[in-house]
Design a protein around this motif. Sequence first.
Motif, PDB file in Angstrom:
ATOM      1  N   ASN A 199       0.845  -1.191   0.000  1.00  0.00           N
ATOM      2  CA  ASN A 199       0.000   0.000   0.000  1.00  0.00           C
ATOM      3  C   ASN A 199       0.878   1.237   0.000  1.00  0.00           C
ATOM      4  O   ASN A 199       1.976   1.219   0.533  1.00  0.00           O
ATOM      5  N   TRP A 200       0.375   2.310  -0.554  1.00  0.00           N
ATOM      6  CA  TRP A 200       1.006   3.601  -0.296  1.00  0.00           C
ATOM      7  C   TRP A 200       0.917   3.847   1.215  1.00  0.00           C
ATOM      8  O   TRP A 200      -0.016   3.370   1.862  1.00  0.00           O
ATOM      9  N   PRO A 201       1.863   4.627   1.772  1.00  0.00           N
ATOM     10  CA  PRO A 201       1.788   4.863   3.221  1.00  0.00           C
ATOM     11  C   PRO A 201       0.476   5.546   3.631  1.00  0.00           C
ATOM     12  O   PRO A 201      -0.172   6.205   2.818  1.00  0.00           O
ATOM     13  N   LEU A 202       0.139   5.347   4.897  1.00  0.00           N
ATOM     14  CA  LEU A 202      -1.071   5.954   5.455  1.00  0.00           C
ATOM     15  C   LEU A 202      -0.707   7.307   6.079  1.00  0.00           C
ATOM     16  O   LEU A 202       0.332   7.424   6.730  1.00  0.00           O
ATOM     17  N   TRP A 203      -1.533   8.301   5.879  1.00  0.00           N
ATOM     18  CA  TRP A 203      -1.317   9.649   6.424  1.00  0.00           C
ATOM     19  C   TRP A 203      -2.492  10.052   7.290  1.00  0.00           C
ATOM     20  O   TRP A 203      -3.642   9.773   6.944  1.00  0.00           O
ATOM     21  N   GLU A 204      -2.206  10.715   8.392  1.00  0.00           N
ATOM     22  CA  GLU A 204      -3.274  11.276   9.246  1.00  0.00           C
ATOM     23  C   GLU A 204      -3.499  12.716   8.810  1.00  0.00           C
ATOM     24  O   GLU A 204      -2.546  13.458   8.576  1.00  0.00           O
ATOM     25  N   ILE A 205      -4.761  13.086   8.711  1.00  0.00           N
ATOM     26  CA  ILE A 205      -5.107  14.396   8.158  1.00  0.00           C
ATOM     27  C   ILE A 205      -5.684  15.299   9.249  1.00  0.00           C
ATOM     28  O   ILE A 205      -6.589  14.900   9.986  1.00  0.00           O
ATOM     29  N   PHE A 206      -5.169  16.510   9.317  1.00  0.00           N
ATOM     30  CA  PHE A 206      -5.635  17.507  10.295  1.00  0.00           C
ATOM     31  C   PHE A 206      -6.085  18.743   9.527  1.00  0.00           C
ATOM     32  O   PHE A 206      -5.366  19.219   8.646  1.00  0.00           O
ATOM     33  N   ILE A 207      -7.239  19.259   9.875  1.00  0.00           N
ATOM     34  CA  ILE A 207      -7.789  20.393   9.129  1.00  0.00           C
ATOM     35  C   ILE A 207      -8.149  21.550  10.049  1.00  0.00           C
ATOM     36  O   ILE A 207      -8.771  21.347  11.106  1.00  0.00           O
ATOM     37  N   ARG A 208      -7.746  22.747   9.647  1.00  0.00           N
ATOM     38  CA  ARG A 208      -8.175  23.970  10.331  1.00  0.00           C
ATOM     39  C   ARG A 208      -9.418  24.440   9.598  1.00  0.00           C
ATOM     40  O   ARG A 208      -9.370  24.742   8.405  1.00  0.00           O
ATOM     41  N   SER A 209     -10.546  24.494  10.302  1.00  0.00           N
ATOM     42  CA  SER A 209     -11.789  24.800   9.596  1.00  0.00           C
ATOM     43  C   SER A 209     -11.929  26.287   9.309  1.00  0.00           C
ATOM     44  O   SER A 209     -12.518  26.676   8.318  1.00  0.00           O
ATOM     45  N   LYS A 210     -11.390  27.138  10.181  1.00  0.00           N
ATOM     46  CA  LYS A 210     -11.284  28.557   9.832  1.00  0.00           C
ATOM     47  C   LYS A 210     -10.195  29.229  10.659  1.00  0.00           C
ATOM     48  O   LYS A 210      -9.808  28.702  11.712  1.00  0.00           O
ATOM     49  N   ALA A 211      -9.731  30.375  10.170  1.00  0.00           N
ATOM     50  CA  ALA A 211      -8.647  31.063  10.870  1.00  0.00           C
ATOM     51  C   ALA A 211      -9.071  31.315  12.308  1.00  0.00           C
ATOM     52  O   ALA A 211     -10.211  31.696  12.570  1.00  0.00           O
ATOM     53  N   GLY A 212      -8.174  31.068  13.229  1.00  0.00           N
ATOM     54  CA  GLY A 212      -8.503  31.275  14.637  1.00  0.00           C
ATOM     55  C   GLY A 212      -8.760  29.977  15.366  1.00  0.00           C
ATOM     56  O   GLY A 212      -8.716  29.930  16.584  1.00  0.00           O
ATOM     57  N   LEU A 213      -9.040  28.906  14.635  1.00  0.00           N
ATOM     58  CA  LEU A 213      -9.265  27.609  15.280  1.00  0.00           C
ATOM     59  C   LEU A 213      -8.065  26.707  15.048  1.00  0.00           C
ATOM     60  O   LEU A 213      -7.297  26.909  14.103  1.00  0.00           O
ATOM     61  N   ASN A 214      -7.901  25.708  15.915  1.00  0.00           N
ATOM     62  CA  ASN A 214      -6.766  24.811  15.731  1.00  0.00           C
ATOM     63  C   ASN A 214      -7.045  23.717  14.694  1.00  0.00           C
ATOM     64  O   ASN A 214      -8.191  23.451  14.357  1.00  0.00           O
ATOM     65  N   HIS A 215      -5.987  23.104  14.201  1.00  0.00           N
ATOM     66  CA  HIS A 215      -6.145  21.975  13.299  1.00  0.00           C
ATOM     67  C   HIS A 215      -6.715  20.803  14.086  1.00  0.00           C
ATOM     68  O   HIS A 215      -6.332  20.579  15.238  1.00  0.00           O
ATOM     69  N   LYS A 216      -7.610  20.064  13.451  1.00  0.00           N
ATOM     70  CA  LYS A 216      -8.273  18.980  14.156  1.00  0.00           C
ATOM     71  C   LYS A 216      -8.175  17.722  13.294  1.00  0.00           C
ATOM     72  O   LYS A 216      -8.326  17.783  12.076  1.00  0.00           O
ATOM     73  N   HIS A 217      -7.939  16.589  13.954  1.00  0.00           N
ATOM     74  CA  HIS A 217      -7.842  15.338  13.209  1.00  0.00           C
ATOM     75  C   HIS A 217      -9.183  14.991  12.573  1.00  0.00           C
ATOM     76  O   HIS A 217     -10.209  15.057  13.229  1.00  0.00           O
ATOM     77  N   VAL A 218      -9.172  14.641  11.270  1.00  0.00           N
ATOM     78  CA  VAL A 218     -10.440  14.310  10.608  1.00  0.00           C
ATOM     79  C   VAL A 218     -10.472  12.889  10.076  1.00  0.00           C
ATOM     80  O   VAL A 218     -11.540  12.366   9.750  1.00  0.00           O
ATOM     81  N   GLY A 219      -9.302  12.249   9.957  1.00  0.00           N
ATOM     82  CA  GLY A 219      -9.288  10.891   9.417  1.00  0.00           C
ATOM     83  C   GLY A 219      -7.956  10.632   8.758  1.00  0.00           C
ATOM     84  O   GLY A 219      -6.979  11.345   9.013  1.00  0.00           O
ATOM     85  N   SER A 220      -7.907   9.611   7.921  1.00  0.00           N
ATOM     86  CA  SER A 220      -6.634   9.272   7.312  1.00  0.00           C
ATOM     87  C   SER A 220      -6.841   8.891   5.850  1.00  0.00           C
ATOM     88  O   SER A 220      -7.979   8.727   5.403  1.00  0.00           O
ATOM     89  N   LEU A 221      -5.759   8.779   5.116  1.00  0.00           N
ATOM     90  CA  LEU A 221      -5.824   8.331   3.719  1.00  0.00           C
ATOM     91  C   LEU A 221      -4.451   7.853   3.266  1.00  0.00           C
ATOM     92  O   LEU A 221      -3.443   8.102   3.929  1.00  0.00           O
ATOM     93  N   HIS A 222      -4.439   7.161   2.141  1.00  0.00           N
ATOM     94  CA  HIS A 222      -3.177   6.676   1.585  1.00  0.00           C
ATOM     95  C   HIS A 222      -2.685   7.633   0.504  1.00  0.00           C
ATOM     96  O   HIS A 222      -3.490   8.141  -0.282  1.00  0.00           O
ATOM     97  N   ALA A 223      -1.372   7.865   0.469  1.00  0.00           N
ATOM     98  CA  ALA A 223      -0.784   8.674  -0.593  1.00  0.00           C
ATOM     99  C   ALA A 223       0.684   8.304  -0.714  1.00  0.00           C
ATOM    100  O   ALA A 223       1.297   7.841   0.256  1.00  0.00           O
ATOM    101  N   ALA A 224       1.245   8.517  -1.912  1.00  0.00           N
ATOM    102  CA  ALA A 224       2.639   8.144  -2.142  1.00  0.00           C
ATOM    103  C   ALA A 224       3.586   9.080  -1.396  1.00  0.00           C
ATOM    104  O   ALA A 224       4.616   8.664  -0.883  1.00  0.00           O
ATOM    105  N   ASP A 225       3.235  10.371  -1.334  1.00  0.00           N
ATOM    106  CA  ASP A 225       4.089  11.320  -0.616  1.00  0.00           C
ATOM    107  C   ASP A 225       3.244  12.441  -0.010  1.00  0.00           C
ATOM    108  O   ASP A 225       2.027  12.477  -0.195  1.00  0.00           O
TER     109      ASP A 225
END
Lengths: 97, 312
Positions: A7-33
């Motif tokens: 498999n391509w490696p697994l990555w954990e994804i963190f998203i800032r929903s708007k300026a002023g808020l912190n990045h929050k874990h939303v899930g993961s996905l596979h990608a080559a880099d």
Amino acid sequence: MKSMSKNWPLWEIFIRSKAGLNHKHVGSLHAADAAMAIQNARDVYTRRNEGVSIWVVESSHITASDPDDSDPLYEPAKDKVYRHPTFYDLPDELKHM
Amino acid sequence: MNTESLEKHFNDKIEEDIRIEPKDWMPEKYRKTLIRQISQHAHSEIVGMLPEANWITRAPTLRRKAAALAKVQDEAGHGLYLYSACETLGVERDDLLADLHSGKAKYSSIFNYPTLTWADMGAIGWLVDGAAIMNQVPLCRASYGPYARAMVRICKEESFHQRQGYEIMLTLCKGSEEQKNMAQDALNRWWWPSLMMFGPTDKDSKHTADSMRWGIKRFTNDELRQKFVDVTVPQADILGLTVPDKDLKWNEESGHYDFGEINWEEFYNVISGNGPCNRERLEARRNAHDKGEWVREAAQAYAEKKSRNKAA
């Protein structure tokens, strides 16, 4: 053709929903880099304007605490009620405190 | 802790409605049940892209085409949320896909029916996504954290799918006689398969008892099916369409609709691979996977080269 065994490696994804808020874990996905992980995260996790900034971290780089150690890890904080403001007895007529 | 006290701790959490997270101890059967259910669910999202993709290039207007594209893209996203939730249970994505492609893993029987006319896009959004929502909303409270969180995202997005489907039906029903007939024909063909989406009856469902005990499922197949019939029949009335069930009638006493017997032989036939499109669907999936192999390899090679250059 050699078959793709990994498999391509697994990555954990963190998203800032708007300026002023912190990045929050939303899930993961596979990608080559990392660059592809950000591209894919854009498509998978922000199809409806859910984010203004994306962090990606390869899952294998995350060290997590062990749930079996929860007791010794968090016990020390449990009996320290004096760390909370409500612990202190003050008169009702006192304002702005 | 020994297995017994671990199991007690697990059961206490289920009892208190505390979510189970990936690194927590869980009984092997719970883990297996989740892997089966979540991967089937993921496969259904991915295979579910195919019947509708069939109509993207032939959508009647640009507005409909944009919506169809967005919907199919959402299904891809839903499949990805679910695969990654499933992977938190210690399975590899490649193995899950291999099980789908070999025919070992199951997916929702509904996607083995063909999409013959444009009205099918309406009926699928209205009925198939409607049934999916009925199933999925309670799963937002499933006891396994990553699954429940994936379902919350999915449910938020799914609502537009159903509304755009119903709007297609509504437009056809307000159109010419021929268009209305097309809508009725689509309802006739999709009604029963939609009821089958809730799975076998409670007395024949092998997995329901365990899933209910563990808080994975919150309602039984029959309860959800009844709920679906109750909310969908009045929606058919608004369209002026007739639900193809001569036994369908409102039961004043129970406060529910009574409905006819489902053709379970058809259900088990389609589930076991003999539906109208099973072979075509799997072939399309295998084809996409095999033809994408060089892309996956090239991306991997490029990533490796870049990291070598960076190190040098």
